[in-house]
Design a protein around this motif. Structure first.
Motif, PDB file in Angstrom:
ATOM      1  N   SER A 108       0.808  -1.221   0.000  1.00 54.82           N
ATOM      2  CA  SER A 108       0.000   0.000   0.000  1.00 54.82           C
ATOM      3  C   SER A 108       0.839   1.268   0.000  1.00 54.82           C
ATOM      4  CB  SER A 108      -0.931   0.013   1.219  1.00 54.82           C
ATOM      5  OG  SER A 108      -0.168   0.049   2.426  1.00 54.82           O
ATOM      6  N   GLU A 137     -10.883   5.700 -16.599  1.00 54.62           N
ATOM      7  CA  GLU A 137     -10.693   4.251 -16.591  1.00 54.62           C
ATOM      8  C   GLU A 137     -11.981   3.521 -16.983  1.00 54.62           C
ATOM      9  OE1 GLU A 137      -7.878   2.300 -15.919  1.00 54.62           O
ATOM     10  OE2 GLU A 137      -6.941   4.261 -16.272  1.00 54.62           O
ATOM     11  N   CYS A 178      -7.463  -9.430  -3.528  1.00 48.49           N
ATOM     12  CA  CYS A 178      -6.415  -9.797  -4.478  1.00 48.49           C
ATOM     13  C   CYS A 178      -6.842 -11.015  -5.291  1.00 48.49           C
ATOM     14  CB  CYS A 178      -5.097 -10.102  -3.750  1.00 48.49           C
ATOM     15  SG  CYS A 178      -5.164 -11.619  -2.766  1.00 48.49           S
ATOM     16  N   ARG A 209       2.709   3.851  -1.808  1.00 51.96           N
ATOM     17  CA  ARG A 209       2.796   4.309  -3.200  1.00 51.96           C
ATOM     18  C   ARG A 209       3.619   5.585  -3.335  1.00 51.96           C
ATOM     19  NH1 ARG A 209      -2.008   1.890  -4.999  1.00 51.96           N
ATOM     20  NH2 ARG A 209      -2.184  -0.015  -3.753  1.00 51.96           N
ATOM     21  N   TRP A 261      -9.361  12.119  -8.453  1.00 48.31           N
ATOM     22  CA  TRP A 261      -9.581  10.677  -8.440  1.00 48.31           C
ATOM     23  C   TRP A 261     -10.910  10.306  -9.091  1.00 48.31           C
ATOM     24  CZ3 TRP A 261      -7.293  13.349  -4.433  1.00 48.31           C
ATOM     25  CH2 TRP A 261      -5.953  13.009  -4.175  1.00 48.31           C
ATOM     26  N   THR A 305      -9.822   1.297  -9.231  1.00 49.44           N
ATOM     27  CA  THR A 305      -9.332   1.331 -10.611  1.00 49.44           C
ATOM     28  C   THR A 305      -8.140   0.414 -10.828  1.00 49.44           C
ATOM     29  OG1 THR A 305      -7.870   3.222 -10.149  1.00 49.44           O
ATOM     30  CG2 THR A 305     -10.121   3.702 -10.911  1.00 49.44           C
ATOM     31  N   GLU A 306      -7.564  -0.115  -9.736  1.00 52.16           N
ATOM     32  CA  GLU A 306      -6.416  -1.009  -9.871  1.00 52.16           C
ATOM     33  C   GLU A 306      -6.811  -2.459 -10.060  1.00 52.16           C
ATOM     34  OE1 GLU A 306      -3.260   1.472  -7.029  1.00 52.16           O
ATOM     35  OE2 GLU A 306      -4.380  -0.216  -6.228  1.00 52.16           O
ATOM     36  N   TYR A 307      -8.076  -2.804  -9.805  1.00 50.16           N
ATOM     37  CA  TYR A 307      -8.497  -4.193  -9.928  1.00 50.16           C
ATOM     38  C   TYR A 307      -8.436  -4.630 -11.395  1.00 50.16           C
ATOM     39  CZ  TYR A 307     -10.241  -3.768  -5.141  1.00 50.16           C
ATOM     40  OH  TYR A 307     -10.346  -3.576  -3.790  1.00 50.16           O
ATOM     41  N   ASP A 308      -7.904  -5.810 -11.613  1.00 47.25           N
ATOM     42  CA  ASP A 308      -7.702  -6.289 -12.983  1.00 47.25           C
ATOM     43  C   ASP A 308      -8.997  -6.756 -13.635  1.00 47.25           C
ATOM     44  OD1 ASP A 308      -5.015  -5.759 -12.866  1.00 47.25           O
ATOM     45  OD2 ASP A 308      -4.492  -7.741 -12.106  1.00 47.25           O
ATOM     46  N   LEU A 315      -8.968   5.091  -6.026  1.00 42.93           N
ATOM     47  CA  LEU A 315      -7.738   4.652  -6.674  1.00 42.93           C
ATOM     48  C   LEU A 315      -7.606   3.143  -6.639  1.00 42.93           C
ATOM     49  CD1 LEU A 315      -5.156   5.524  -8.063  1.00 42.93           C
ATOM     50  CD2 LEU A 315      -4.074   5.728  -5.809  1.00 42.93           C
ATOM     51  N   ARG A 316      -7.951   2.548  -5.494  1.00 45.72           N
ATOM     52  CA  ARG A 316      -7.842   1.093  -5.371  1.00 45.72           C
ATOM     53  C   ARG A 316      -8.810   0.378  -6.316  1.00 45.72           C
ATOM     54  NH1 ARG A 316      -4.899  -3.124  -5.295  1.00 45.72           N
ATOM     55  NH2 ARG A 316      -5.648  -4.866  -4.030  1.00 45.72           N
TER      56      ARG A 316
END
Length: 848
Positions: A10, A163, A87, A12, A156, A123-126, A120-121
């Motif tokens: 976490s 995204e 995750c 960054r 954000w 938008t990081e998920y695949d 932000l988190r």
């Protein structure tokens, strides 16, 4: 340990590092429980499965209990912890939306930094669905922020919007999330248009992009956001009213017209640069498209805004866009949603030219879903004028500026150029020189001196051919409708129309006289005027006539050499048989035939039937072709399936035919049903005895055509295949009993043969046309057109040439099989002149 891993992941090196670390430290207990849960999961994959699963359930219950007891501050920290811990790796998948959702809804006091961490988190998920679901939950927290808090998380929010617009998300979900994001952004800055809302790499959106860069205003931003809020093919009245208000406030009427023109005319996009599959397309494969799927809502909004504000000026572009995205543009991937929007918007322009555009689309678009929307659009346009959809169609047939006789003439450099509808199948462009000579090719003086005018006239001839072809199909479909017209209306829209009139004047019509007390219908010959004072008109059908009347009409057409645009007097009749009365709800009349499947499927489409495609896929083992008759009140269903031993690949080589069934729309007559209720009307299967004779006969006529044309019995090469598959069926069907169409063919030959120069060598014997040559006697089957040779019934294979016949023999209707039979008869009557060695060898063997 999980805690140390999460702290490291976490970090960054941004302004939110302390917020993440503080949240993880505040709920260290939750991290420990999550670690225990993951350990128990790994153990559950081993031998002690039951004990591990029980322990995992206990841990989950403990997590749920502790989370339910969290106060606001601890609950917010738990949400951040769960999002950071989510995750997906090679061994497991951990997503905590079930825990996060209730917490976000319950706890209060969200800070801008906490919301920023979550945005932000997310938008990081695949995984796409994970990103979309999590973003929706985070927005539930973002809306709790006050104005200053929303202003603080603007970067954000913008990043999340970008995204979202660059990710392939299910359309409805993306539209909902985008509207929520845009509302949050607009609450802080009304003049800001979020990045990604107007596609930067799409040429069609350039006018919007340029305006947004050079003249950004709150009014323009509100208008663009409103355009992108349209997610369906037809907007609600509230959306339309707001659209008009915002377009005027932003002075954007010309702007949307420019964007619509670009959608209809500019070069399409290529998947090599951007598209749904850009990331994984390999090699040289690529495709072209008009609008990226993520920008579809904005494009549909443009279409409707243009229709509501542009009037007649946008009709041409709406029609072109519908054709371009409806699957008819070469090299451009279909976009059914955008095509549907263009079709429905045409009906709302209120301009008479839109009726002509809809008619053109009706005659060209074959896709089932789009044809359904065309029907709705036509009904909508008709309702605006207080007429039925059927009346609208017949009143919107374009005349192309032709004179009443179906012609148009132009003077080009001393040459007279004429475009004319010459008959039911021919539109010709002719050139008359100053000396009076004519030709069908353009003289050099016209080609070189007037290239633009010549191009325009050639395009006009092509358009007229399309209209003529569409009208021929439409008028023939009236044979099952039983419709009637007031005489004056029929004259205006049928008899006197420069295109439709060419067809109408070649048909037999029935008239009711205003002074006829008994209301009797009287048939009038093609080209003839009705006597008296006609009041009502209907299309003559032989099923309503006596046998003597039918015979008289057929004799008259042949004697007077009147060629009809389609079979009418010689039309096949299909009446209910005792066997069909016995089966009740289905007919086996055309069952158990073996047909060439791809040829059958192509013929379905040509005749306007809708059918699923057979093959090795789910739903591909049972075929059902359907078509509507009787102005849409009735539907015929023709069942078929892959042939029993066909082990082909993508599609079966052969299919076996099965039952024909009929359905009727539930409830009131179709034309009486309000537009809003039509899509919900269901079909109800009915006994054959309840089907109107007109509908039954016309539907069975189509099925007879399907079987007769595609059956292997009509394949002259079948016996040379070197195999015995279906040989018994081929022999039985190719020389078997005559169908209704073959019987009509026989009756036509009875009238045609005496007028031919080979009449002395021909005779009709049951199901055969017998031809006496000098080298042998031949029997041509009137159904399959295949040939047997006397005395031993040896098969004679003659494969027809691909070109059309010379047309020297007059036929009262178009029938390729009849033309083929006659061409074979002429060939065999002069068999001593045959030079084809393949045919000669067969004749010599048959004579032995």
């Amino acid at each position: 340990m999980l805690y140390d891993a999460l702290v490291a992941e976490s970090r960054r090196n941004d302004s939110l590092d302390d917020v993440r670390s503080a949240a993880l430290g505040r709920v260290r207990w939750l991290v420990d429980l999550l670690e225990r849960q993951r350990t128990e999961f790994r153990q559950s994959m081993g031998h002690d499965y039951r004990r591990s699963r029980a322990a995992d359930a206990a841990t989950q219950a403990e997590i749920d209990g502790r989370l339910a007891a969290c106060a606001d501050e601890e609950g917010r920290a738990a949400v951040l912890c769960l999002m950071l811990a989510a995750c997906c790796d090679d061994a497991s998948f951990w997503q905590y939306d079930a825990e996060i959702g209730p917490l976000i809804s319950r706890v209060r006091g969200w800070t801008p930094d906490e919301v920023a961490v979550m945005l932000l988190r997310a938008t990081e998920y695949d995984m796409v669905f994970w990103f979309a679901d999590s973003l929706g939950l985070v927005l539930n927290a973002a809306v709790q922020l006050d104005a200053d808090g929303r202003r603080a998380v603007m970067p954000w929010l913008r990043h999340a919007h970008t995204e979202l617009m660059d990710t392939t998300v299910e359309a409805r979900l993306r539209a909902s999330l985008a509207q929520r994001l845009r509302a949050l952004l607009a609450s802080v800055d009304e003049a800001h248009i979020p990045e990604g809302l107007i596609p930067a790499d799409a040429p069609w959106a350039s006018p919007l992009s340029d305006r947004a860069k050079t003249s950004p205003t709150p009014e323009l931003a509100r208008f663009v956001r409103h355009l992108a809020s349209l997610s369906g093919p037809r907007p609600a009245q509230r959306w339309r009213r707001t659209c008009l208000e915002l377009a005027d406030a932003a002075s954007a009427r010309d702007l949307v017209a420019d964007v619509l023109r670009a959608l209809a005319e500019d070069d399409p996009l290529c998947s090599r640069g951007s598209g749904a599959h850009t990331g994984w397309l390999h090699g040289d494969y690529h495709y072209h498209y008009v609008v990226h799927q993520n920008d579809g809502d904005l494009a549909r909004g443009i279409v409707w805004a243009a229709a509501l504000t542009g009037g007649a000026a946008v009709v041409q572009h709406l029609g072109a866009l519908a054709l371009r995205t409806g699957g008819l543009a070469a090299g451009v991937t279909a976009d059914l949603k955008l095509a549907g929007a263009a079709i429905n918007a045409l009906a709302e322009t209120g301009d008479p030219a839109s009726l002509e555009a809809l008619w053109r689309l009706q005659s060209r678009i074959k896709h089932r879903a789009l044809r359904k929307q065309l029907g709705t659009a036509l009904v909508t346009a008709a309702g605006k004028q207080g007429i039925t959809a059927e009346q609208l169609i017949e009143r919107s047939v374009p005349d192309h500026g032709l004179a009443p006789d179906g012609s148009l003439e132009r003077e080009l450099g001393g040459h007279r150029v004429r475009v004319a509808v010459e008959d039911a199948a021919t539109v010709r462009l002719t050139f008359t020189r100053p000396d009076g000579g004519t030709s069908r090719t353009a003289p050099a003086a016209v080609k070189d001196g007037f290239p633009d005018e010549l191009k325009e006239l050639k395009a006009l001839a092509k358009e007229v051919r399309g209209t003529l072809s569409g009208e021929r199909a439409r008028v023939e479909a009236l044979m099952s409708a039983g419709r009637e017209w007031p005489y004056d209306e029929w004259c205006r829209y049928y008899r006197d129309h420069p295109v439709t009139g060419v067809l109408v004047r070649g048909l037999i019509w029935e008239f009711q006289d205003v002074e006829d007390a008994d209301g009797e219908w009287r048939a009038v010959a093609p080209m003839a005027e009705p006597p008296g004072r006609p009041e009502r008109v209907r299309l003559w059908h032989p099923i309503r006539a006596s046998t003597d009347d039918i015979r008289a009409w057929r004799e008259r057409l042949v004697a007077e050499r009147l060629r009809q645009p389609f079979k009418q007097a010689f039309r096949e009749l299909y009446l209910l048989t005792p066997a069909e009365e016995e089966t009740g709800v289905y007919s086996n009349r055309f069952a158990a035939h073996i047909v060439h499947y791809l040829q059958l499927y192509a013929l379905f489409k040509e005749r306007g039937w809708q059918a699923n495609f057979l093959g090795r896929h789910d739903g591909g083992y049972g075929g059902k072709a359907r078509a509507e008759f009787g102005d849409g009140e009735w539907r015929a269903c023709f069942h078929h399936e892959p042939a029993a031993d066909d082990d082909g690949g993508y599609a079966p080589e052969h299919a076996a035919t099965d039952q024909v069934r009929f359905e009727r729309r539930d409830g009131r007559r179709w034309r009486e049903v309000p537009l809003a209720e039509r899509d919900g009307r269901r079909w109800r299967e009915v006994p054959l005895a309840e089907v109107p004779p007109l509908v039954f006969s016309e539907a069975m006529r189509d099925v007879d055509l399907f079987v007769g044309v595609t059956s292997i019995a009509a394949d002259p090469d079948w016996t040379d295949r070197g195999e015995d598959r279906y040989a018994a069926y081929w022999r039985t069907a190719t020389f078997g009993a005559l169908t209704a169409s073959a019987e009509v063919r026989r009756e036509a030959l009875e009238r045609i043969l005496p007028r031919l120069k080979i009449a002395g060598r021909c005779s009709l014997d049951g199901r055969f046309l017998v031809v006496r040559g000098d080298q042998g006697t031949y029997k041509i089957h009137l159904g399959s057109a295949n040939i047997l040779m006397e005395p031993n019934d040896a098969y004679l294979c003659i494969v027809p040439s691909r070109g059309k016949g010379d047309g020297k023999v007059f036929l009262p209707f178009e029938d390729e099989r009849l033309s083929l039979i006659l061409s074979k008869a002429f060939l065999l009557a002069a068999d001593t002149e045959i030079t084809d060695e393949t045919i000669l060898r067969q004749i010599k063997r048959g004579a032995r």
